[in-house]
Design a protein around this motif. Structure first.
Motif, mmCIF file in Angstrom:
data_model
loop_
_atom_site.group_PDB
_atom_site.id
_atom_site.type_symbol
_atom_site.label_atom_id
_atom_site.label_comp_id
_atom_site.label_asym_id
_atom_site.label_seq_id
_atom_site.Cartn_x
_atom_site.Cartn_y
_atom_site.Cartn_z
ATOM 1 N N PHE A 146 0.830 -1.209 0.000
ATOM 2 C CA PHE A 146 0.000 0.000 0.000
ATOM 3 C C PHE A 146 0.863 1.256 0.000
ATOM 4 O O PHE A 146 0.572 2.227 -0.692
ATOM 5 N N MET A 147 1.949 1.250 0.774
ATOM 6 C CA MET A 147 2.821 2.418 0.843
ATOM 7 C C MET A 147 3.510 2.658 -0.495
ATOM 8 O O MET A 147 3.617 3.803 -0.952
ATOM 9 N N LEU A 148 3.972 1.594 -1.135
ATOM 10 C CA LEU A 148 4.608 1.734 -2.441
ATOM 11 C C LEU A 148 3.608 2.242 -3.477
ATOM 12 O O LEU A 148 3.929 3.078 -4.317
ATOM 13 N N TRP A 149 2.392 1.730 -3.406
ATOM 14 C CA TRP A 149 1.360 2.161 -4.333
ATOM 15 C C TRP A 149 1.044 3.643 -4.120
ATOM 16 O O TRP A 149 0.900 4.406 -5.079
ATOM 17 N N THR A 150 0.947 4.056 -2.852
ATOM 18 C CA THR A 150 0.627 5.441 -2.536
ATOM 19 C C THR A 150 1.716 6.385 -3.018
ATOM 20 O O THR A 150 1.436 7.479 -3.503
ATOM 21 N N LEU A 151 2.961 5.963 -2.912
ATOM 22 C CA LEU A 151 4.060 6.810 -3.355
ATOM 23 C C LEU A 151 4.275 6.761 -4.858
ATOM 24 O O LEU A 151 5.052 7.524 -5.403
ATOM 25 N N GLY A 152 3.600 5.824 -5.531
ATOM 26 C CA GLY A 152 3.667 5.772 -6.982
ATOM 27 C C GLY A 152 4.859 5.017 -7.530
ATOM 28 O O GLY A 152 5.302 5.278 -8.642
ATOM 29 N N PHE A 153 5.401 4.059 -6.771
ATOM 30 C CA PHE A 153 6.552 3.306 -7.235
ATOM 31 C C PHE A 153 6.182 2.158 -8.155
ATOM 32 O O PHE A 153 7.036 1.580 -8.793
ATOM 33 N N ALA A 154 4.922 1.797 -8.199
ATOM 34 C CA ALA A 154 4.531 0.602 -8.950
ATOM 35 C C ALA A 154 3.835 0.992 -10.243
ATOM 36 O O ALA A 154 3.150 2.002 -10.327
ATOM 37 N N THR A 155 4.022 0.177 -11.237
ATOM 38 C CA THR A 155 3.301 0.332 -12.484
ATOM 39 C C THR A 155 2.304 -0.814 -12.608
ATOM 40 O O THR A 155 2.289 -1.739 -11.797
ATOM 41 N N TYR A 156 1.492 -0.757 -13.627
ATOM 42 C CA TYR A 156 0.504 -1.817 -13.839
ATOM 43 C C TYR A 156 1.187 -3.165 -14.021
ATOM 44 O O TYR A 156 0.730 -4.174 -13.500
ATOM 45 N N GLU A 157 2.292 -3.188 -14.739
ATOM 46 C CA GLU A 157 2.977 -4.447 -15.001
ATOM 47 C C GLU A 157 3.510 -5.057 -13.705
ATOM 48 O O GLU A 157 3.461 -6.260 -13.503
ATOM 49 N N THR A 158 4.015 -4.217 -12.802
ATOM 50 C CA THR A 158 4.542 -4.715 -11.534
ATOM 51 C C THR A 158 3.451 -5.406 -10.733
ATOM 52 O O THR A 158 3.650 -6.487 -10.201
ATOM 53 N N TRP A 159 2.287 -4.764 -10.653
ATOM 54 C CA TRP A 159 1.219 -5.335 -9.842
ATOM 55 C C TRP A 159 0.622 -6.575 -10.497
ATOM 56 O O TRP A 159 0.203 -7.500 -9.796
ATOM 57 N N SER A 160 0.557 -6.616 -11.800
ATOM 58 C CA SER A 160 0.004 -7.812 -12.428
ATOM 59 C C SER A 160 0.950 -8.993 -12.258
ATOM 60 O O SER A 160 0.512 -10.122 -12.035
ATOM 61 N N ILE A 161 2.258 -8.756 -12.307
ATOM 62 C CA ILE A 161 3.230 -9.832 -12.092
ATOM 63 C C ILE A 161 3.178 -10.308 -10.648
ATOM 64 O O ILE A 161 3.124 -11.495 -10.366
ATOM 65 N N SER A 162 3.136 -9.364 -9.692
ATOM 66 C CA SER A 162 3.125 -9.758 -8.282
ATOM 67 C C SER A 162 1.796 -10.430 -7.932
ATOM 68 O O SER A 162 1.741 -11.337 -7.116
ATOM 69 N N GLY A 163 0.698 -9.989 -8.561
ATOM 70 C CA GLY A 163 -0.593 -10.628 -8.327
ATOM 71 C C GLY A 163 -0.598 -12.064 -8.794
ATOM 72 O O GLY A 163 -1.127 -12.955 -8.136
ATOM 73 N N CYS A 164 0.013 -12.310 -9.928
ATOM 74 C CA CYS A 164 0.116 -13.692 -10.429
ATOM 75 C C CYS A 164 0.993 -14.530 -9.516
ATOM 76 O O CYS A 164 0.713 -15.697 -9.269
ATOM 77 N N THR A 165 2.042 -13.940 -8.977
ATOM 78 C CA THR A 165 2.921 -14.668 -8.067
ATOM 79 C C THR A 165 2.197 -15.038 -6.783
ATOM 80 O O THR A 165 2.341 -16.136 -6.277
#
Length: 67
Positions: A45-64
């Motif tokens: 949540f903190m990384l998302w709030t600060l804007g460090f993640a892109t769509y590709e990062t979250w889709s890869i981590s979600g699959c993991t």
């Protein structure tokens, strides 16, 4: 800087401070698997709030996480 422009800075900072407070609170708790998982979620949540993640990062981590 107009009020609308300031809100785009103030709201994420307020959310970051709330997430940081929760994270620091859970740092002092007994570390069970549930607490550790929630702490990892707070970091995300903190990384998302600060804007460090892109769509590709979250889709890869979600699959993991789902695998």
């Amino acid at each position: 800087m107009s009020l609308n422009e300031r809100l785009f800075v103030i709201v994420p900072l307020a959310a970051m401070l709330c997430n940081l407070f929760l994270f620091m609170t859970f740092l002092t708790a007994k570390k069970t698997k549930l607490v550790k998982s929630f702490m990892m979620l707070l970091v995300a949540f903190m990384l998302w709030t600060l804007g460090f993640a892109t769509y590709e990062t979250w889709s890869i981590s979600g699959c993991t996480i789902l695998v």
